[in-house]
Structure formats: structure tokens, C-alpha cells
Design an enzyme around this catalytic site. Structure first.
Site, mmCIF file in Angstrom:
data_model
loop_
_atom_site.group_PDB
_atom_site.id
_atom_site.type_symbol
_atom_site.label_atom_id
_atom_site.label_comp_id
_atom_site.label_asym_id
_atom_site.label_seq_id
_atom_site.Cartn_x
_atom_site.Cartn_y
_atom_site.Cartn_z
ATOM 1 C CD GLU A 286 -0.173 -12.068 0.569
ATOM 2 O OE1 GLU A 286 0.653 -12.482 -0.247
ATOM 3 O OE2 GLU A 286 -0.208 -12.432 1.749
ATOM 4 C CG ASP A 290 -1.630 -11.335 4.409
ATOM 5 O OD1 ASP A 290 -1.190 -12.490 4.222
ATOM 6 O OD2 ASP A 290 -1.242 -10.357 3.766
ATOM 7 C CB SER A 485 2.255 -14.695 1.939
ATOM 8 O OG SER A 485 2.631 -13.766 1.021
#
Ligand SMILES: *[C@@H]1O[C@H](CO)[C@@H](O)[C@H](O)[C@H]1NC(C)=O
Ligand SMILES: *[C@@H]1O[C@H](CO)[C@@H](O)[C@H](O)[C@H]1NC(C)=O
Length: 568
Positions: A286, A290, A485
């Protein structure tokens, strides 16, 4: 519609009973009627063990702050763009002198002095032995275990405060909040990419199966040219659950997919003991995703990765601490956009905490920060698909001062990504900016799903961007990942690039986006997504359709159209 079978929050007029420990009449402030499902007792704890509690005091004028935030964010208002200073925000948020003195008098009767942990003084922190916490709050703290993860926490099924102080105290936390461990909004399914040498200009058709930065630029019209005003414009990326973003993976990503940005990097800020171990074999998917989407798409815009640790053994605190940390940062180095790809199922947060978290992000919105959250990956069934008999809206996306980012996929015109979190909040009403959109959608589906969703709740998401087959570098190789996400940091990159043009033109940055996005000029910049749906809870979910819908919001954004709508 129920919130959760076992979760009933006490109202302000709770049973008043005498406090056996003192002279004050105590009143139950919040309680649950039983241990919530998914949790179990995990034995008693030593009464000498210390616990840290946060007490949120009643804020003097949160409605005033909300009104001011709408005013400075609405292009039709003469105050548009006049973002507040932290001092101006504090005037709305600061508790009254009476609140402060009444609460500190109560604490001092128990020999407790609180520490203030927010700039406006609305959040107090105390660290006391369990025995004292039990006496102070008429509580019975014990150990509980989240069955699936085995994670233990100290909670009580009920707590009280003096009846005369109920109006002065919003919540005490952690007490009755039984919140499952935080998820990265995607359960990212990583698939190794069998990829030939990267091409500089992807053929649009291939973008349906591998969405690399070049595809994403073409789909949304993002510029390849670097931003020029890096001193006043930073993207903040929030990181939780002890993940960190890896410098070497970012370098690998850029070398292969943005060779023109080789050397670009991100900086790291740690709060609540957040870690930044750089072992490449332990990098967070994650966190990497990002940072690669922000650094790799918003060339020339600095990215700060804010790693929020587990000092408080509770991710809920981190969601508020990050806000106070940003408010305490000098305006020059504060992000102009904050993206978070983590969230909760709304029903797992007590209403008091959901409202408290929303109030915190409202402060960021008011000072001119665009606050973006991924809308969730379980369609109508929550952050990740859960068993459900009624639809499960996500948090904090349901907060009206946050821009909730859903998922789309394919070459333009895009369709909805089936995982796209969408629905209607049970805690927050419909904000004016989307009232007509929500009413039109609900009337368009007639009685379908009656009883499964809340017809008076804030609708999410607001927008949708690429959420499937996004190419990232992780642990030294390339992978395809999916989830909203992906969408939230991609939109953050776009907003930061728009802010760069605004700064260049001597205009204020965008700040809280929704009143602009839903305005006639703003909505005209979107490509409506009219196909696809977001299944969950054993249903097909909602369908994307003409106009706003609870799958893809207003649709997919376009950079050049945004610029022209803003006159830059
Ligand atoms: C990025 O910054 C980190 C920390 O300062 C540093 O170790 C790393 O070498 C930098 N990477 C590049 C490509 O400059
Ligand atoms: C529906 O949403 C409204 C607005 O936030 C809220 O006041 C109400 O309690 C919700 N209803 C249920 C059953 O949760």
C-alpha cells in the site's frame, strides 16, 4: 436500518446513578449492550497497568467552522479561496472556558492533570492506572481480543462521566469502540507482470490490462511536464499499519516507467512512533503504491509520506493525530493535498468517534487542504467485502468535508470497477452540494434496495479513477494491483498539478474540493461513467448511470478541463 445488532450508543439522557466513588452524580455517556461480534473477552488485566485515554471536549462552534469551510470552498461565494489560518480554526474548535475549567476540576478531584494534544485544546490526554480509569469513569476496563486477527485491546462495555459534564465531553477514547484492525483499503491482489520492455507511449488498448503511468496520463490528460512551484505545494500520503514506502522500489519504478523523473524522491515524517525501516523485502504494498502514484505522476511536486505508528495501539487515534500534526506544521511545509488509502466500515466506529474524526478533517479542509480518501473495495459491502444484510458504508469517506474517491477501469470511456466502494452514510446527512444528485439517483432506482441503505445519508464516492491493473514496483519487481487505493493517490497527483498552475497564476490552491466539483463548472469537467456496478451483500450493488451515482460519483476527471474550468 440497524447499525449493528449489538451496538447501541447511549444518548445524552442516559440513566443517572450515584457514583459510589465520589459525590458527583454520574451518567452513562456511551455503552455497548454486549461484546460486539468478532470480539471476545481475553481475561482480566492488572489494575496497576497504565492506560492512555483521550478526552474530546465539546468544541465551541463546529457548525460555524463548517459554514465557513463551505464559504471559502464554494466558487460562487465571495470568500472563495480565502482559506483559514490555524488560529482562525482554533477559534471555532477551542472549547469554552467553562468547559475547560469544569472538566479540569473533575480530573483534579481524582488527582489527574491532563495534557493538551491538539492546537485548539479540544483534545486532552491522560495516562492513569486502570484502577483509576475505572473509578474516574465508572468503567470496568478489561482485555478483549479481535478473534480473527488475535489483536488484543483494553476496552470497557460502558463508561460514565458526571451528569453535569455530559454537555462538555464529546467522547473518551479508547473505551467502547471495538474497531477491527485497520485495513489498507485494498486487499491488494498482486500479480506478477509479464512485461516486455516498457514503451514510452502505451497504446491505449493495452491500458485496459496494464495501467502504467503513461496510460494514466493519457486517460486523464495529465501533463508530463514537471510542476514549477514545489516550495508551496506538497502532497501528503498517510501511511498506517506499520507499512513504509521503499526508496529503492520508487527508484526502480521511475527508472522503468518515468525515466524523465529519475532522481525524484519523497520525504518521511513519523508520528506516534511510525516506522521507516527501509528493508526492501518488507516494503508495504500500500505504502509503495501510494508513493509511486504521487511521485510518479505529479512530477516536480514534493511528496511527504507520513508514517503513523501504533503508539496508541489503536488506528483511530492515528487518524486524529495526523490532523493535529499537520495543523502544527508551518503553512509552507503543510501538504496542499492529503491522500489516505485506509478506512473503516462506518458501523465499526461509534458515532461519536466518526463525528470526531470528521471534525478533525474539516479543520484540514478549512485551511485549504484537499482531503482525499479511498472509498473502499467491497462495493456496497464495506472496505472489503464482508457478510452483510444491509449495505455497509465506509468511513471516513462519509464525512461531507472529505472527497471520497471510487474506482473505474478500462480505456475511456471508463466503466465502474466492481470493487468501487459506494453507498450512503448512516452518520452524516446529505450535504447541500450533492442534494439534487442524491435525490435524482434515489428516485431513479425507485424501491430497489429499500431498507438496505439510508436515503437521507451522504452519498459516496464523489469521483472515480483507475482502480484495476495498476502497475507498481514492490520488493524489487513489478506487479499489478487493484483497489480504490490506486485511485486516491492518482487523484491527489492530479489535484497537486492543478494547484501548481493555480499558484503560477497567483491564485489560491483548491482546498476542500466538493463544492467546486459539484458546481456547474466543476461537474462539466467530468466524464460521466454510465456502465458497471458495485456488488456486495449478496446483491448486484448499485449501477453506474447518467449523472452522479453511488459507484463512480460524478465520473472520471480530466486535467485540461479542470484547468479551463478554473481559468488557468
Ligand atoms: C531518497 O531519499 C533517501 C533518504 O534521504 C535516500 O536514502 C535515497 O538514496 C534517496 N533516493 C534517491 C534516488 O535520491
Ligand atoms: C440515516 O442517516 C441519517 C443522516 O445521517 C441519520 O440521522 C439516521 O440515523 C440514519 N438512519 C439509520 C437507521 O441509521
Amino acid at each position: 436500518m440497524r447499525l449493528s445488532s449489538l451496538f447501541t450508543l447511549a444518548t445524552a439522557v442516559a440513566t443517572i446513578h450515584a457514583n459510589p466513588m465520589g459525590r458527583r452524580a454520574m451518567a452513562v455517556h456511551e455503552s455497548v449492550s454486549a461484546v460486539p461480534s468478532g470480539f471476545a473477552h481475553a481475561g482480566s488485566i492488572s489494575l496497576n497497568q497504565e492506560i492512555t485515554l483521550r478526552i474530546q471536549l465539546a468544541q465551541s462552534d463546529i457548525a460555524g467552522l463548517q459554514a465557513k469551510t463551505y464559504a471559502v470552498s464554494d466558487p460562487a461565494n465571495e470568500l472563495y479561496g480565502q482559506h483559514l489560518t490555524v488560529e482562525e480554526v482554533a477559534k471555532f474548535v477551542r472549547p469554552s472556558a467553562v468547559t475547560v475549567s469544569e472538566v479540569s476540576e473533575w480530573l483534579s478531584e481524582h488527582g489527574i492533570t491532563a495534557k493538551t494534544v491538539s492546537p485548539a485544546g479540544d483534545l486532552l490526554e491522560i495516562t492513569v492506572p486502570i484502577s483509576k480509569a475505572n473509578a474516574l469513569l465508572g468503567a470496568q476496563f478489561n482485555a478483549f481480543k479481535h478473534v480473527e486477527s488475535g489483536k488484543t485491546s483494553i476496552r470497557t462495555l460502558s463508561y460514565s462521566v458526571p451528569a453535569s459534564l455530559q454537555q462538555h465531553i464529546n467522547f473518551v477514547h479508547p473505551t467502547v469502540a471495538f474497531v477491527p484492525p485497520l485495513h489498507g483499503v485494498p486487499a491488494i491482489k498482486a500479480v506478477e507482470v509479464k512485461r516486455s520492455a516498457p514503451t514510452a507511449d502505451a497504446v491505449p488498448a493495452s491500458c485496459a490490462s496494464v495501467a502504467n503511468p503513461s496510460c494514466i496520463q493519457q486517460i486523464y490528460g495529465l501533463p508530463t511536464a514537471k510542476a514549477t512551484h514545489s516550495a508551496e505545494n506538497t502532497i501528503g500520503v498517510a501511511g498506517y499499519i506499520e507499512q513504509y514506502a521503499n526508496f529503492a522500489d520508487l527508484a526502480l519504478f521511475l527508472r522503468n516507467l518515468r525515466p524523465d523523473l529519475v532522481g525524484a524522491n519523497f520525504s518521511v515524517v513519523s508520528i506516534d512512533g511510525g516506522i521507516n525501516d527501509q528493508t526492501q523485502s518488507n516494503a508495504g504494498i500500500e505504502a509503495n503504491l501510494d508513493v509511486e502514484m504521487t511521485v510518479g505522476l505529479a512530477g516536480g511536486v514534493p511528496t511527504t509520506f507520513i508514517t503513523v505508528g501504533e503508539d496508541f495501539q489503536d488506528d483511530v487515534d492515528g487518524f486524529i493525530d495526523i490532523v493535529n500534526s499537520i495543523l502544527n506544521t508551518p503553512v509552507e511545509s503543510r501538504p496542499t493535498v492529503l491522500t489516505t488509502s485506509y478506512g473503516f466500515n462506518e458501523r465499526d466506529l461509534p458515532r461519536s468517534l466518526a463525528v470526531g474524526i470528521c471534525g478533525a478533517y474539516t479543520q484540514l479542509a478549512s485551511v485549504g487542504i484537499s482531503v482525499l480518501f479511498a472509498s473502499g473495495d467491497g462495493g456496497v459491502g464495506g472496505v472489503q467485502s464482508v457478510q452483510c444484510t444491509t449495505f455497509v458504508p465506509t468511513a471516513p469517506s462519509g464525512c461531507p468535508f472529505i472527497t471520497s474517491v471510487g474506482g473505474s477501469t478500462g480505456v475511456p470511456p471508463q466503466t465502474a470497477a466492481a470493487l468501487s466502494g459506494g453507498g450512503f452514510s448512516n452518520y452524516f446527512g446529505i450535504p447541500d452540494y450533492q442534494a439534487a444528485d442524491v435525490a435524482a439517483y434515489i428516485s431513479s432506482i425507485g424501491t430497489q434496495y429499500d431498507g438496505l441503505y439510508n436515503k437521507t445519508g451522504r452519498g459516496i464516492p464523489d469521483v472515480a479513477l483507475q482502480a484495476l491493473n495498476v502497475e507498481i514496483a514492490w520488493e524489487g519487481s513489478f506487479w499489478l494491483v487493484g483497489g480504490t487505493s490506486c485511485a486516491s493517490p492518482i487523484f491527489a497527483a492530479m489535484i497537486a498539478l492543478v494547484n501548481d498552475r493555480l499558484i503560477a497564476a497567483g491564485k489560491p490552491v483548491l482546498g476542500f474540493l466538493n463544492p467546486f466539483l459539484y458546481s456547474p463548472a466543476g461537474r462539466a469537467t467530468f466524464t460521466d461513467v454510465t456502465s458497471g456496478n458495485n456488488p456486495g451483500c449478496n446483491t448486484n450493488g448499485f449501477s453506474a448511470s447518467a449523472g452522479w451515482d453511488p459507484v463512480t460519483g460524478l465520473g472520471t476527471p480530466n486535467f485540461d478541463l479542470l484547468l479551463s474550468a478554473l481559468g488557468v
